[in-house]
Design a protein around this motif. Structure first.
Motif, PDB file in Angstrom:
ATOM      1  N   ARG A 458      26.577 -24.878 -39.238  1.00  0.00           N
ATOM      2  CA  ARG A 458      27.142 -25.752 -40.141  1.00  0.00           C
ATOM      3  C   ARG A 458      26.008 -26.907 -40.299  1.00  0.00           C
ATOM      4  NH1 ARG A 458      31.644 -28.833 -36.792  1.00  0.00           N
ATOM      5  NH2 ARG A 458      32.000 -30.035 -38.844  1.00  0.00           N
ATOM      6  N   PRO A 459      25.247 -26.365 -41.586  1.00  0.00           N
ATOM      7  CA  PRO A 459      24.054 -27.214 -41.810  1.00  0.00           C
ATOM      8  C   PRO A 459      24.142 -28.531 -42.039  1.00  0.00           C
ATOM      9  CG  PRO A 459      24.241 -25.065 -43.014  1.00  0.00           C
ATOM     10  CD  PRO A 459      25.526 -25.382 -42.374  1.00  0.00           C
ATOM     11  N   ASN A 460      25.407 -29.143 -42.496  1.00  0.00           N
ATOM     12  CA  ASN A 460      25.716 -30.327 -42.864  1.00  0.00           C
ATOM     13  C   ASN A 460      25.956 -31.229 -41.666  1.00  0.00           C
ATOM     14  OD1 ASN A 460      25.140 -29.718 -45.535  1.00  0.00           O
ATOM     15  ND2 ASN A 460      27.458 -29.752 -45.874  1.00  0.00           N
ATOM     16  N   ASN A 461      26.109 -30.562 -40.349  1.00  0.00           N
ATOM     17  CA  ASN A 461      26.157 -31.516 -39.124  1.00  0.00           C
ATOM     18  C   ASN A 461      24.999 -31.365 -38.358  1.00  0.00           C
ATOM     19  OD1 ASN A 461      27.456 -32.572 -36.965  1.00  0.00           O
ATOM     20  ND2 ASN A 461      28.345 -30.594 -36.208  1.00  0.00           N
ATOM     21  N   PRO A 462      24.160 -32.590 -38.372  1.00  0.00           N
ATOM     22  CA  PRO A 462      23.005 -32.684 -37.505  1.00  0.00           C
ATOM     23  C   PRO A 462      23.302 -32.742 -36.055  1.00  0.00           C
ATOM     24  CG  PRO A 462      23.418 -34.908 -38.600  1.00  0.00           C
ATOM     25  CD  PRO A 462      24.607 -33.784 -38.911  1.00  0.00           C
ATOM     26  N   GLU A 463      24.514 -32.866 -35.486  1.00  0.00           N
ATOM     27  CA  GLU A 463      24.711 -33.057 -34.243  1.00  0.00           C
ATOM     28  C   GLU A 463      24.909 -31.790 -33.552  1.00  0.00           C
ATOM     29  OE1 GLU A 463      24.955 -35.917 -32.663  1.00  0.00           O
ATOM     30  OE2 GLU A 463      24.118 -37.110 -34.396  1.00  0.00           O
ATOM     31  N   PRO A 464      24.620 -31.623 -32.165  1.00  0.00           N
ATOM     32  CA  PRO A 464      24.901 -30.522 -31.287  1.00  0.00           C
ATOM     33  C   PRO A 464      26.370 -30.120 -31.557  1.00  0.00           C
ATOM     34  CG  PRO A 464      23.501 -31.908 -29.853  1.00  0.00           C
ATOM     35  CD  PRO A 464      23.967 -32.725 -31.459  1.00  0.00           C
ATOM     36  N   PRO A 465      26.652 -28.707 -31.343  1.00  0.00           N
ATOM     37  CA  PRO A 465      27.837 -28.221 -31.492  1.00  0.00           C
ATOM     38  C   PRO A 465      28.538 -28.617 -30.144  1.00  0.00           C
ATOM     39  CG  PRO A 465      26.516 -26.393 -31.937  1.00  0.00           C
ATOM     40  CD  PRO A 465      25.599 -27.331 -31.564  1.00  0.00           C
ATOM     41  N   ASP A 466      30.015 -28.917 -30.477  1.00  0.00           N
ATOM     42  CA  ASP A 466      30.860 -29.377 -29.486  1.00  0.00           C
ATOM     43  C   ASP A 466      30.671 -28.478 -28.232  1.00  0.00           C
ATOM     44  OD1 ASP A 466      33.936 -29.511 -28.189  1.00  0.00           O
ATOM     45  OD2 ASP A 466      32.911 -31.401 -28.322  1.00  0.00           O
ATOM     46  N   ALA A 467      31.056 -28.839 -26.996  1.00  0.00           N
ATOM     47  CA  ALA A 467      30.615 -27.766 -25.883  1.00  0.00           C
ATOM     48  C   ALA A 467      32.014 -26.883 -25.934  1.00  0.00           C
ATOM     49  CB  ALA A 467      30.835 -28.660 -24.411  1.00  0.00           C
ATOM     50  N   ALA A 468      33.126 -27.249 -26.451  1.00  0.00           N
ATOM     51  CA  ALA A 468      34.328 -26.314 -26.423  1.00  0.00           C
ATOM     52  C   ALA A 468      33.910 -25.256 -27.653  1.00  0.00           C
ATOM     53  CB  ALA A 468      35.658 -27.269 -26.686  1.00  0.00           C
ATOM     54  N   ALA A 469      33.199 -25.393 -28.575  1.00  0.00           N
ATOM     55  CA  ALA A 469      32.775 -24.265 -29.466  1.00  0.00           C
ATOM     56  C   ALA A 469      31.929 -23.450 -29.053  1.00  0.00           C
ATOM     57  CB  ALA A 469      32.551 -25.204 -30.876  1.00  0.00           C
ATOM     58  N   ILE A 470      30.785 -23.707 -28.225  1.00  0.00           N
ATOM     59  CA  ILE A 470      29.877 -22.743 -27.833  1.00  0.00           C
ATOM     60  C   ILE A 470      30.251 -21.566 -27.243  1.00  0.00           C
ATOM     61  CG2 ILE A 470      27.981 -22.551 -26.145  1.00  0.00           C
ATOM     62  CD1 ILE A 470      27.289 -24.508 -27.935  1.00  0.00           C
ATOM     63  N   PRO A 471      31.465 -21.311 -26.666  1.00  0.00           N
ATOM     64  CA  PRO A 471      31.964 -20.020 -26.331  1.00  0.00           C
ATOM     65  C   PRO A 471      32.376 -19.059 -27.402  1.00  0.00           C
ATOM     66  CG  PRO A 471      33.025 -21.602 -24.637  1.00  0.00           C
ATOM     67  CD  PRO A 471      32.262 -22.322 -25.720  1.00  0.00           C
ATOM     68  N   PHE A 472      32.883 -19.754 -28.517  1.00  0.00           N
ATOM     69  CA  PHE A 472      33.184 -19.142 -29.555  1.00  0.00           C
ATOM     70  C   PHE A 472      32.022 -18.498 -30.292  1.00  0.00           C
ATOM     71  CE2 PHE A 472      34.164 -18.922 -34.187  1.00  0.00           C
ATOM     72  CZ  PHE A 472      35.161 -18.166 -34.384  1.00  0.00           C
ATOM     73  N   ILE A 473      31.011 -19.662 -30.422  1.00  0.00           N
ATOM     74  CA  ILE A 473      29.789 -19.204 -31.173  1.00  0.00           C
ATOM     75  C   ILE A 473      29.113 -17.939 -30.505  1.00  0.00           C
ATOM     76  CG2 ILE A 473      27.404 -20.023 -31.736  1.00  0.00           C
ATOM     77  CD1 ILE A 473      28.646 -22.916 -32.208  1.00  0.00           C
ATOM     78  N   ASN A 474      28.981 -18.115 -28.988  1.00  0.00           N
ATOM     79  CA  ASN A 474      28.389 -17.000 -28.263  1.00  0.00           C
ATOM     80  C   ASN A 474      29.135 -15.698 -28.480  1.00  0.00           C
ATOM     81  OD1 ASN A 474      26.522 -18.762 -27.538  1.00  0.00           O
ATOM     82  ND2 ASN A 474      27.492 -19.104 -25.643  1.00  0.00           N
ATOM     83  N   LEU A 475      30.556 -15.809 -28.933  1.00  0.00           N
ATOM     84  CA  LEU A 475      31.379 -14.483 -28.805  1.00  0.00           C
ATOM     85  C   LEU A 475      30.934 -13.973 -30.339  1.00  0.00           C
ATOM     86  CD1 LEU A 475      33.463 -12.708 -27.929  1.00  0.00           C
ATOM     87  CD2 LEU A 475      35.150 -14.124 -28.555  1.00  0.00           C
ATOM     88  N   LYS A 476      30.983 -14.950 -31.365  1.00  0.00           N
ATOM     89  CA  LYS A 476      31.115 -14.412 -32.801  1.00  0.00           C
ATOM     90  C   LYS A 476      29.660 -13.940 -33.274  1.00  0.00           C
ATOM     91  CE  LYS A 476      32.775 -15.426 -37.455  1.00  0.00           C
ATOM     92  NZ  LYS A 476      33.521 -16.348 -38.524  1.00  0.00           N
ATOM     93  N   ALA A 477      28.532 -14.820 -32.703  1.00  0.00           N
ATOM     94  CA  ALA A 477      27.338 -14.571 -33.494  1.00  0.00           C
ATOM     95  C   ALA A 477      26.832 -13.344 -33.002  1.00  0.00           C
ATOM     96  CB  ALA A 477      26.416 -15.642 -32.651  1.00  0.00           C
ATOM     97  N   PRO A 478      26.766 -12.631 -31.756  1.00  0.00           N
ATOM     98  CA  PRO A 478      26.353 -11.229 -31.888  1.00  0.00           C
ATOM     99  C   PRO A 478      27.091 -10.144 -32.543  1.00  0.00           C
ATOM    100  CG  PRO A 478      27.558 -11.872 -29.735  1.00  0.00           C
ATOM    101  CD  PRO A 478      27.354 -13.076 -30.679  1.00  0.00           C
TER     102      PRO A 478
END
Length: 1792
Positions: A458-478
């Motif tokens: 999300r380039p428009n969001n300068p803040e770090p991702p929410d901690a609850a969203a990190i597992p999904f990012i780590n699942l989908k990114a690879p």
């Protein structure tokens, strides 16, 4: 980052840390920071430091002043004892964290320390991150940019500090009474702000420097203090003691004894690679060291020496350590081979206890939890441990050495690390394991990404991702990177993602090791290497959310010799957000996905042919060519003979022959399958003759969709069973086999059960496919197949048990005694576990488990024997216990309806109870055994506790707290305690004693893991308890839910029901045991305010308080911040402005402004435009009370000539936005531009002034001296601070330049500013062109100076007048010709309250703005009129010419409307019409009547008569009629009167026909008005005494209120809609007449009137009556049901009907069908029956036009039209007959 460095004013080149550790919980020492100023004005250095005690600070050896304030540790609230003040604490905690971002430690640079420039010849030497590329400009190119600026000499800051018993950042593990055998050690912990908690630093991931560490520790842990005196020779340590070891980020330089204390040791570490403090860690303790030496081949082949690798563990774990890390050297070799050399010099792995996460990655060092250690007898833990440790090593390349440029690029860093790990696991475990895991992960992503998830980038969001969203990012990114690798691999260059990564790492080594990577640069490198355009790919998978769902179908076309494949695509995420525009912008769901999909058709000869489908639309049909020209391979062909030869070779064991042919089934040659007797024993089913014929007639073997695994999608494809069986048996891809197993499980037949059983038996299959096949057999264990699947499961598991004594014994009555465990075959171990799970899932139709299954599982636990097994059976026992719990539960859903809140529980028989007790006894036996001989991490105890928790939650056994509560105490394993707390929190833990214990654990438990876990689970458990029915609201609330609805309840009442969440919160807060709990209220705030509270636990408790308590109201916080200067100049109430004489002055009547009542001063005469009453109203508040009329002073003597000139020059107040001289055109242009700017998508950041706290820019006002924003520009524009539009443009340019100055190029804010500026340039160019063209076309429109007040003369010999009411000047040019003196008579003493200014003669004057002539001719101003005072009569006799004024006003209004659309601009630009004389009350700006009401009483018996001579006879105005409701024109939504409603003297136009009353619509309007809070004052008639207005009925002769209107509606006293409208408008006019502008009643009238106009517009819309609509609906429904209308029921589909030219003949806008017409009728799109008939005729016309009148469709169309009108006539006849029967005249129907 460059902006962070500019904000701090310095960079750090090197930091040295010297610490002495005490294992009792303390450390002390100092740190030296070498800072490089980047500005000569640096006077204060801000650093981060929390928990530390700062003892002294020196700067360049000079003592320095410093301030250390930790806002988080000093939280306080107004009332600490009030538990409802938690909301105030939350707000202050947010503020404290934001304040800490700037730094808790501020060091002042002494005056003795100068900041000097570095000589040019010495620049570029030494440490420094001047050459470090910042995230804005990654790469070596940044070096030149940095070095081009001035460099200053470095300054050394030394900080001496200490730390004792830290709450966060450092973990001390020491022995306690509960854990006496725990080995003491210390290490740093991972948390968001952990680094600043143990060292003063700049705690930012982008602040990097070189490091040097020195640790002083006791040589042995037994020596906690230095021994007194000298050491004797007899004092010697045994050799087997473990020395204290320190492991730190960096390379070990030296380990020496302390020079002054021989009982201590010094460890020196150095890290020359610039690293962030967030990637620094250390650990100290008596660790055992295990070197991982390189292979001999690695030393010879590598040109660079291999990095040193060591593993550390606590004493007693040496064997487990060697087994766990044995593979790491191979992982290092793999990564170095494929992804360039290791970026550091060494790699260390330390296993510690009580680590909150599995691992903590830092530079060269990884801290790992001891939970990952396993011995050589472990099986299940091997996969998890190797995955975690290999990922930790990969993070040294991607995550530590290379980091994200922005937080939005975190997906790339995490994804690349996991992608590298996957490639290594592919080599370690095999390709089948790798692809199987990818498939499973893909299914999880598809299940999650259905609308609730955000894009991974999300380039428009300068803040770090929410901690609850990190597992999904780590699942989908690879997975995204995997399909990107497949896409790159199919390019012309045939390169994959590993080559791209190799290039990225190589550039990092060559340019700078601290390289930042962004999504944009990564995609650019991919495009550069492969030449593939990835923009569409990035928009769909990276910047968009959602995953597609495909539906495929395949049909073979024998004529075309092609396979026709139909594809249909849906995107669940887009459908989820389709009706919410805001969520679509935030989540960015992809409407449909584009790309290429590879399909593989295995044709009749067994040869696979690949084809590529180009997907560019949601639906498409493809024709795939077919290569084989025969149906099937003939039996006598050479190809068939070759296949038979290959089969025979495979049967004889020639694997090469079978592999070369690639056509042999994986189960070919299975002995038990080939023997006919064994086939009978296994109940193997064969294909029937019909199925054999179908198979022989098939054109191809099977088809695979997405054969190359290039899509993250759900793919639905159906093909016959035998094709899935062929795919399962002959396709070597594990993903294809998994798809076949899933497809066969959906079609339970005897053939499927036999095929799955064969799959489990054949060892050639991958073991995970065999496990999936075993689980799929559950679908065949159904009554329809006589539980054949369960028979096969028992038959399969019988291989691990003793055979039955008699051959052919019924397996459903056999006692399965297992053989001794032997897990040497790992694949059979996993298959055996899967068989247990599958058997436990078999159910009858009523959801109960068969008795044989229960006995079977109990026997497996009872007779389990692991004495001779070399492997541990702990996880196998856990699987058995879990299966036992699953089979005990009934899977039938409880019957819970709207009227029954109790669940229907299936009754248990005596046998069921007996088996359940046996199960509990076996589980308890294993739990007790685990206490004596602990299993691996007590997994058996955990499984036993889960067993009891599942049964108690299901209500099958009572909850026994005696089992769980003792296990929550200290001394148990952490995992056991966590599960015991979970079970405890599922009970009524809110009882006082248990709640007190829970709060004590959260506050003071020594384990951080337990504290955080209990705090988080306390919140979750409340929701579960409410959902389970353990906690309920009041009985009244419960009853409100049990409402039987038959469809008669209005929809509005359904919408008013509270949501489930609101009901849950209400139940919790009202519950006496929860929300009203005394323990909760007593301990909540002390726990939250404790300085030792863990931050994560504190946030969880705050969330708990949010659930059970209602936050107290608090005063708005007082925050003093520097705001941009926006002065607003207010005009005085009665300004006297001199203006130059204009060409011609025309006097008009109009309202006046209102001064403060009761003022003793005599205001001057003012002429105020009635349309500008809001702007000209003084800002002084007006009291609502009315206390009589104004006292007019006696007339004074005639003014001298110079006073006359002054009166001539007096200027009427101008509209406030034009007070500085801005023209109407410029004002409209600026307002239009501002409106468009505020609505633009890039203006979000510029709508409000910059808030340094909110926007995290504390130094903003130091950098930007003249801030500007759109709200400030709006305030300045409305306040009249702009002279012309150039000033408005200059302020916008200033705002954009400020944004560009403060934000570096390439940042998000900088880009938004550029985009907004480009938009403004385009709009401003158009506006300039339009304004200039209109100015040239209308030169008579200068900036509107108001008309000049005429000088009024009085007679010399008149008596003084005590009171006066109003003077009205006639509005006619002819009256004011030179020498003319018309006579004006005024009545004195009116009771109406008037706030108009009074001139020196005591006469109030009203006027309108000057109306410019059409053709201006210069002339002298007319002489002033003279006034003569007479008694006692009042009359007004002006000569008017309303028609000429009307035409002029219309022309002027048309000109303004052509340029601007803003109502305020029109009001200030166009002259107002003359108001009709008989109005009963004033307009918003003052009285609007030319004369007062004749019926009003005179006061003091006096009157004033003013005479103005005129050349023509005076004309008396028509007498004022009695006040009536329709006398006031309707006002628009903004409170202004329409311009075109002036009353002229000419003939009155014919009024439109009145509409008959519709009482229902009028009542709906009144209901809508009464819902407005401001309408309460109009609900009843005015009470003069109670409401404090005794003179109300003296002034208001026609009172009206909403109550009276409702009464008239109920009594049917209104005949027309206009009558109702007139009464309603009378309410508002009366209010405005009696109350001065600006008072509360006046404002209420404005608001309610605006709402009335809006509702009235809707009510007057022409719509079909309800009965008429129902009649037409019945006709259409009847017509649709009849067979004759089948052609016209749905819209024409040109593709389906194969008429592609339909819309060429019939435009889409003219297409009609019965379904569409009925939908339009249901949604009130027709205002009359004629409109519906027109659509019917159009539909018939379209059919005849396209098909022809003689065609079959044309004839059907004529018949449909005839039938429609027949039904219409029948309906008319029925209505007439009903009317005649009821004795009422039949109404004329509108259906014609």
């Amino acid at each position: 980052m460059q902006r962070e460095q500019a904000r701090r004013g310095f960079t750090i080149s090197h930091q040295r840390v010297v610490l002495e550790l005490d294992f009792t919980g303390a450390l002390w020492g100092y740190t030296e920071l070498r800072i490089n100023p980047i500005t000569k004005d640096l006077r204060t250095v801000h650093l981060h430091s929390r928990q530390c005690v700062i003892q002294s600070v020196t700067v360049a050896s000079y003592p320095a002043e410093f301030v250390h304030y930790d806002a988080v540790a000093n939280l306080n609230i107004s009332n600490p004892s009030d538990c409802h003040r938690f909301s105030e604490l939350k707000r202050k905690l947010y503020s404290a964290l934001a304040e800490g971002d700037e730094g808790e430690l501020s060091v002042a640079i002494p005056k003795e320390v100068p900041i000097r420039l570095v000589p040019k010849e010495n620049r570029g030497h030494g440490y420094g991150d001047a050459s470090t590329p910042e995230p804005q400009t990654p790469g070596p190119s940044a070096q030149g940019t940095q070095s081009s600026g001035p460099e200053y000499e470095e300054i050394i800051i030394k900080i001496v500090y200490s730390l004792r018993n830290p709450v966060d950042g450092v973990q001390f593990v020491v022995p306690t009474d509960s854990y006496p055998y725990r080995i003491p050690h210390v290490y740093t912990t991972p948390s968001p702000d952990a680094a600043r908690c143990w060292i003063p630093c700049v705690d930012s991931v982008y602040a990097k420097c070189a490091w040097e560490f020195e640790f002083i520790v006791p040589s042995y842990l037994e020596e906690r203090e230095e021994l007194p005196g000298s050491l004797d020779d007899e004092f010697d340590y045994p050799d087997d003691r473990n020395r204290t070891v320190v492991v730190c980020s960096g390379d070990l330089v030296e380990q020496v004894a302390h020079p002054n204390n021989s009982s201590k040791t010094i460890f020196l570490f150095s890290l020359l690679v610039p690293t962030s403090v967030q990637h620094i860690a250390f650990s100290a303790g008596p660790f055992h060291v295990l070197p991982l030496p390189p292979d001999a081949t690695e030393e010879i082949s590598s040109s660079r020496p291999p990095p040193l690798m060591h593993a550390f563990c606590l004493p007693g774990q040496e064997t487990q350590l060697a087994t766990t890390v044995a593979f790491l050297r191979g992982a290092m070799n793999f990564y170095q081979t494929h992804f360039n050399s290791y970026p550091f010099g060494s790699y260390k792995l330390v296993f510690v206890e009580e680590l909150p996460t599995q691992k903590f990655d830092s530079a060269t060092l990884v801290l790992v939890s001891t939970d990952l250690l396993h011995g050589p007898d472990a099986i299940d833990q091997v996969y998890e441990a190797r995955l975690c440790l290999s990922h930790a090593l990969a993070c040294q390349w991607m995550g530590i050495n290379m980091q994200q440029k922005n937080w939005s690029d975190l997906w790339l860093v995490n994804g690349l690390g996991l992608y590298m790990t996957g490639l290594f696991l592919c080599k370690l475990f095999g390709n089948n394991e790798y692809r199987f895991r990818l498939k499973k992960d893909m299914e999880r992503v598809v299940e999650l990404d259905r609308g609730a998830m955000f894009p991974i980038c999300r380039p428009n969001n300068p803040e770090p991702p929410d901690a609850a969203a990190i597992p999904f990012i780590n699942l989908k990114a690879p997975l995204v990177l995997h399909i990107l690798d497949r896409k790159l691999g199919k390019s012309g260059t045939s390169v994959g993602l590993p080559r791209v990564l190799n290039k990225i790492f190589l550039e990092g080594v060559v340019g700078d090791t601290n390289l930042y990577i962004s999504t944009h640069s990564f995609l650019r490198i991919c495009r550069k290497v492969s030449g593939v355009d990835l923009r569409t790919f990035a928009d769909q998978w990276i910047y968009g959310s959602g995953c597609p769902t495909f539906g495929f179908s395949a049909v073979f076309n024998r004529k075309k010799m092609a396979v026709e494949i139909s594809m249909q695509q849906e995107c669940p995420a887009y459908i989820f957000h389709e009706k919410n525009d805001r969520s679509k912008i935030i989540h960015k769901p992809v409407p449909f996905f584009e790309g290429q999909m590879t399909i593989r058709i295995h044709e009749a000869d067994g040869t696979p042919y690949e084809h590529v489908l180009d997907i560019r639309s949601p639906y498409k049909r493809y024709e795939v060519p077919f290569n084989t020209k025969y149906k099937r391979v003939r039996r006598n062909t050479k190809r068939y003979l070759a296949r038979q030869a290959a089969a025979q070779a495979a049967a004889e064991g020639d694997a090469e022959a079978a592999e070369a042919m690639g056509m042999i089934d994986m189960g070919f040659g299975l002995e038990i399958w080939e023997n006919e007797k064994e086939r009978e024993n296994w109940k193997v089913a064969d294909w029937t003759e019909e199925e054999e014929q179908s198979m022989s007639g098939a054109t191809y073997e099977w088809i695979r969709m997405d054969a190359d695994f290039e899509w993250i999608a759900t793919i639905g494809f159906e093909q016959p069973d035998f094709m899935w069986v062929s795919q399962l048996q002959r396709d070597r891809d594990v993903v294809a086999q998994l798809e076949a197993v899933r497809a066969l499980a959906r079609r339970p037949t005897a053939i499927v059960s036999s095929t799955l059983t064969k799959t489990v038996l054949v060892a050639n299959y991958f073991f995970r496919i065999r496990c999936e096949a075993a689980l799929a057999l559950v679908h065949c264990a159904i009554q329809k197949l006589e539980f054949l699947g369960l028979f096969h499961l028992f038959k399969l598991f019988l291989r691990y048990c003793y055979e039955p004594e008699t051959q052919g014994q019924d397996l459903f009555n056999h006692t399965y005694v297992p053989r001794a465990n032997d897990f040497t075959d790992i694949t059979e171990y996993f298959v055996r576990k899967s068989l247990l799970k599958a058997i436990s899932r078999v159910r009858f139709a009523d959801g109960k488990t068969p008795v044989i299954v229960r006995r079977f599982l109990i026997d497996q636990l009872r007779y389990n024997d692991n004495t001779s097994n070399p492997y541990s059976d702990a996880f196998y026992i856990c699987t058995n216990i879990t299966a036992l719990a699953a089979m005990t539960l009934c899977t039938t859903a409880p019957e819970r309806g709207e009227l029954t809140q109790s669940e229907t529980i299936v009754e248990q028989t005596a046998e069921d109870i007996e088996l359940m007790h046996k199960s509990i006894a076996e589980v308890d036996r294993y739990r007790n055994m685990d206490r004596l001989i602990p299993s691996y991490h007590n997994v058996v105890t955990i499984a036993a506790l889960e067993f009891n928790l599942m049964l108690s939650t299901a209500g099958m056994i009572p909850i026994d707290s005696r089992i769980f509560f003792p296990l929550t105490r200290e001394g148990n394993a952490t995992q056991v305690r966590m599960l015991a707390f979970d079970a405890l929190l599922m009970t009524k833990w809110y009882t006082p004693k248990i709640m007190k214990y829970i709060f004590a654990v959260i506050a003071s438990d020594p384990s951080r893991i337990i504290r955080r876990h209990v705090a988080i689970d306390a919140c979750h458990s409340l929701a579960l308890l409410v959902y389970m029915g353990e906690m309920k609201g009041s009985s009244k609330d419960t009853e409100t839910l049990l409402i039987e609805e038959d469809g008669s309840v209005p929809e509005k009442s359904k919408e008013s029901k509270k949501s489930d969440v609101e009901l849950m919160l209400k139940a919790l807060r009202k519950d006496k045991e929860v929300g009203k709990n005394d323990i909760l209220r007593e301990f909540l705030m002390p726990l939250l305010l404790s300085c030792d509270a863990d931050q994560q636990a504190r946030w969880a408790v705050l969330k708990l308080a949010d659930l059970v308590l209602r936050g107290g109201e608090e005063a708005p916080p007082k925050i003093t911040i520097q705001l941009p200067p926006t002065p607003v100049i207010e005009a005085p109430p009665s300004p006297v402005v001199r203006i130059q004489p204009v060409a011609q002055r025309i006097l008009k009547t109009g309202p006046t402004s209102s001064p403060v009542p009761g003022s003793s001063s005599t205001p001057k005469i003012k002429l105020v435009p009635s349309g500008l009453h809001r702007e000209s109203t003084p800002k002084t508040p007006v009291a609502p009370q009315r206390k009589g009329s104004f006292v007019v002073p006696p007339p004074k003597r005639q003014k001298p000539d110079k006073d006359k000139d002054k009166d001539k020059d007096k200027k009427k107040p101008v509209p406030k936005p034009q007070s500085s001289g801005m023209s109407v055109y410029d004002l409209g242009a600026c307002r239009n531009a501002l409106k468009k700017l505020q609505a633009h998508k890039r203006a979000r950041l510029f709508l409000q002034p910059v808030d340094p706290v909110r926007d995290r820019a504390p130094d903003y006002f130091k950098v930007i001296k003249n801030p500007m924003d759109l709200s400030t520009m709006s305030a300045k524009l409305n306040s009249g601070l702009y002279k012309d539009r150039a000033g408005f443009e200059a302020d916008f340019r200033l705002m954009v330049n400020n944004s560009k100055t403060y934000n570096s190029p390439g940042t998000y804010v900088h880009g938004e500013a550029i985009g907004l500026e480009q938009f403004f340039d385009k709009q401003w160019a158009r506006i300039n062109k339009t304004v200039e063209s209109h100015k040239s076309a209308h030169p008579s429109m200068p900036p509107p100076p108001p008309p000049v007040t005429p000088v009024v003369k009085t007679a010399k010999d008149r008596e003084p007048v005590s009171k006066a009411r109003t003077i009205l000047v006639p509005d006619n040019k002819s009256i004011l010709t030179p020498g003319a003196r018309p006579t004006i008579k005024l009545k004195i003493g009116s009771g109406a309250h008037d706030n108009s200014p009074v001139n020196s003669t005591g006469v109030k004057t009203l006027s309108k703005p000057k109306k410019p002539p059409v053709e201006p001719t210069p002339s002298k101003p007319p002489p002033p009129a003279k006034l003569a005072v007479k008694e006692p009569k009042v009359s007004v006799k002006p000569k008017t010419n309303g028609i000429s004024h009307k035409n002029n006003g219309e022309k002027r209004k048309k000109t303004s409307d052509a340029i601007f659309s803003d109502d305020d601009i029109l009001a200030s630009a166009a002259p107002l019409r003359k108001r009709p004389s008989p109005l009963p009350g004033p307009t918003p700006g003052g009285p609007s009547t030319p004369s007062p009401a004749p019926s009003q009483p005179q006061r003091n018996g006096s009157s004033v008569t003013l005479k103005l001579k005129a050349p023509k006879p005076t004309v008396s105005p028509p007498p004022r009629p009695e006040p009536s409701p329709p006398s006031e024109p309707i006002r628009n939504g903004k409170g202004k009167e329409p311009e075109g409603r002036g009353v002229s003297v000419g003939p009155k136009p014919k009024a439109p026909a009145s509409a008959l009353i519709n009482a229902k619509r009028c009542k709906d309007v009144m209901k809508a008005l009464q819902k407005i809070p401001d309408s309460s004052i109009f609900a009843r008639p005015v009470d003069p005494i109670a409401d404090g207005c005794p003179t109300y009925y003296d002034e208001i002769k026609n009172p009206m209120d909403f109550g009276t209107i409702n009464q008239r509606l109920n009594q049917n006293k209104y005949e027309t809609m206009e009558g109702f409208e007139e009464d309603t408008m009378l309410v508002f006019r009366n209010c405005r007449q009696f109350n001065p502008p600006g008072t509360f009643p006046y404002i209420c009238a404005e608001n309610v009137e605006a709402a009335f106009i809006k509702e009235w517009t809707r009510a007057m819309e022409k719509r079909l009556e309800w009965g008429e609509k129902r009649n037409l609906q019945g006709i259409l429904s009847q017509l649709i049901k009849e067979d004759i209308s089948f052609v016209f029921r749905v819209p024409v589909d040109p593709v389906l009907l194969q008429i592609p030219t339909y819309f060429d003949v019939i435009p889409k806008k003219d297409a009609r069908d019965l379904g569409t017409i009925k939908q339009k009728l249901d949604t009130d799109k027709y205002d009359s029956a004629e409109a519906l008939k027109a659509d019917i005729d159009l539909m018939i016309h379209n059919a005849i036009l396209f098909n022809g009148a003689d065609s079959e469709v044309g004839q059907i169309a004529v018949a449909v039209k005839k039938r429609f009108y027949e039904l219409l006539n029948i309906s008319k006849s029925k209505k007439r007959k009903e009317a005649e029967i009821n004795g009422q005249p039949a109404k004329k129907l509108k259906l014609k």
